[in-house]
Scaffold this motif. Sequence first.
Motif, mmCIF file in Angstrom:
data_model
loop_
_atom_site.group_PDB
_atom_site.id
_atom_site.type_symbol
_atom_site.label_atom_id
_atom_site.label_comp_id
_atom_site.label_asym_id
_atom_site.label_seq_id
_atom_site.Cartn_x
_atom_site.Cartn_y
_atom_site.Cartn_z
ATOM 1 N N GLU A 399 0.831 -1.199 0.000
ATOM 2 C CA GLU A 399 0.000 0.000 0.000
ATOM 3 C C GLU A 399 0.867 1.251 0.000
ATOM 4 O O GLU A 399 2.054 1.220 0.344
ATOM 5 N N GLU A 408 -4.004 3.572 -1.531
ATOM 6 C CA GLU A 408 -3.996 2.669 -2.682
ATOM 7 C C GLU A 408 -3.278 1.397 -2.258
ATOM 8 O O GLU A 408 -2.156 1.448 -1.742
ATOM 9 N N PHE A 410 -2.906 -3.230 -2.870
ATOM 10 C CA PHE A 410 -3.133 -4.433 -3.662
ATOM 11 C C PHE A 410 -2.940 -5.657 -2.777
ATOM 12 O O PHE A 410 -2.039 -5.702 -1.931
ATOM 13 N N LYS A 412 -1.959 -9.559 -3.136
ATOM 14 C CA LYS A 412 -1.340 -10.445 -4.117
ATOM 15 C C LYS A 412 -1.175 -11.838 -3.526
ATOM 16 O O LYS A 412 -0.822 -11.990 -2.348
ATOM 17 N N THR A 428 -3.474 -11.021 -8.601
ATOM 18 C CA THR A 428 -3.455 -9.662 -8.057
ATOM 19 C C THR A 428 -4.889 -9.172 -7.917
ATOM 20 O O THR A 428 -5.640 -9.151 -8.891
ATOM 21 N N THR A 430 -7.054 -5.989 -6.988
ATOM 22 C CA THR A 430 -6.908 -4.537 -6.848
ATOM 23 C C THR A 430 -7.939 -3.925 -5.919
ATOM 24 O O THR A 430 -7.722 -2.841 -5.388
#
Length: 760
Positions: A399, A408, A410, A412, A428, A430
């Motif tokens: 982040e 923001e 992700f 994974k 991934t 989002t």
Amino acid sequence: MVETSDIRVVRCGGSKVNLTPPIISSDSRFVLCTSGDLVKVYSTRTEEWLHSLQGHTNQVTGITLNPANHLQVYSCSVDGTVKLWDFIDGILIKVQLVEVHETVEIFLSSGLCVSACPECFQLVSVHLPKSAEQEVEAKEMSAVSSHISKNPSCTAFGRGGEYIAFARHLQLNVYFFRKQKTYSFSLKATDKKGAKNAFTCIACHPTDDCIATGHEDGKIRLWRNFIHKKEYTYSTQHWHHNAVNTLCFTPEGTHLLSGGIESVLVQWQYGADNRKEFLPRLGGSILHISASSDGQLFCTSHSDNKITVIESSFKVCGVIQGLVKDAVLTDLMIDPRSKALVLNGKPGHLQFYSLLRDKHLYNLDIVQQEYIYEAGLDQFEVVKAAFDIKGSWLATVEERGKKSSDLEFFLKLWAFDERTQSFVLNTTITAAHTDRIISMCFSSSEETTMLVTAAEDSQFKAWCQGADADTQQDQNFWSCDFVGSYHKLNPTNCSFSADSSLLAVSFQEVITIWSPDTWEMLTTLCQPPGVIRDLCFGRLSCSKYLLGTTTKNLLCCWNLLTCELEWSTSVDVSKLQPDPFSENVAAFSYQSKHTDLFVFKPSEPRPLFTNKNVCSEKVHRAVFVPREEPLNSCDESTQWLNRSQLYFLTQNMDLLTFSTATEEDRMLSSSKQLVIDDSVAVTPFYLLLGKHRQQQQKLNTQSHPVSDKPQQTQGSVTIKELLHTPAHVLPAASVLCSMFVNSFLISNTGVQQDPLSWLT
């Protein structure tokens, strides 16, 4: 409650190798660097750790080669000693006791040792006496200056020890030993262009009367004619856009090396203005630069705890990577496959570090973006990571954005690739949640793999490997299987039971228990006051218990069979860490400006072991590491260390562990390369021949029955001494080879000969 002195806190490895400048041996074969209370010796060709110089009892703060013997090295430590070593064989030669509070740095030239006292940062000249005794007290001391910088890079010898230059703030001082006189030169705080002129580092030319100084604004000044205070001059060179961290002249003085935050090694040609070469992208900021005595190799140490070995042609030929501990945001984890310690490494990466070998294994690039080394930039960082029980899957969260409006991130999922023996990005996600993920964990079952994430959007989600909608066949990707919530409260933590039959998710002050098979909420637990922080299930025979800590400084234990509070105690737990290999749980408690450790079983509120004042900082990261060979301790206070070993990370980024006296004795005996008899003079020839003769005499005085099976040579003390004796004192290999091969032949009597019996 059991407290014992048999267990003590020790540095377990992973110490900083970038604290002081590394040094290169005169033949360019070895690199020596400080690492905690050790001096480590590495090979410049293979980058392998060869051995350590062990004898200091506190942080080693400086090392330098002995000018009189290129096979020896001096080391100084906070323990107030200066020690002389034979670094080839790892033998301690002499101990100098220096009567200062702490020896911060050491410089050797012409028999002088200069050390600094941290309380007032005085520069003191200490005469090292010559004596046949191993331990000597250095009493002859004289103060050089009481106005020096606490940064050792701001002090340097010049002209083979004729003078010493040291700088502090805006003042450069040059002290001449023969004249016993100091010349001082000052700069203004800023010039017309607003530059910052404060000194940051110093280097002296090996042959000319020239002093190079680095400054906060990135400029390098070359000072000349400083023997005459009123006639001094300096010239300025500029390339670095930020402070110059380190300077170093090559041994012949033809080039000047500089480094800083840009992670670029700059080589300036001495006497030619602005003629320079660059070696970029070396990793973290360059902190120190060293050069070998023949000028063939350079070494740079970096802020990411790394040493880079560079050829004079400006080609990187080796990297010695230590444990990176600058900003640890993830928990301490153990890779189930390699048993390596996993945590944040260099920016955007996870590092895999072998605790057994004290060696960096590899980095896994999570962010997969180029990191820009510039302060103030908002860049992606790995904040969460978790392994499944088999080590086949790795989940990470990256982040950026401190504010929720700029957040923001992700999620994974990484799959382990058997062919490359590393993790490969598989999925991934989002938009895993609409707000920051604060906790995640894998299920403990080996049959089915499930990941649960809890976020500040008042939801927790379960992720499983998906199935194709058309074929209904399992696919190798991940998708959301369930979304859960409780009265729109934000979750704080989540944890699976040992058999994965239960999932506990805490929502503020309430703990919810779920069935992962049907996703039915089974019950809630809400007796303790305060928001739940840590949450974990008991293991093995204590699997029916659930432990939790609260912000009201309570440690609580629930019985899941009765759904009632079993016991609770008032203690401020900063970290609750269960041992996955036993019933034991470790709790770190911070109070009265120090951290205490309590080890207990959930079934018994009485601690099995307690250790007061483990460290002076809070502990937020800890992990149990399985042992390769379990201990056989029967003592109640040490049984919790039989199957696994507890490691923890302090706020000062010190990686520490707990060790028993028995374990330390075993490690010490295994690390000894030479077996020495105190009653006989220590020589390599005695070590090779003397003990073998004694062993032969014992064998001759005893009668040996004929055995049907030949004896094995693995237990031979002589063989062990042969393998651990330095090669330069052994007979020729051609002589040993034939005798060694003949020793494996079975004689008529059925007794195998000792391969070194010919020596007697």
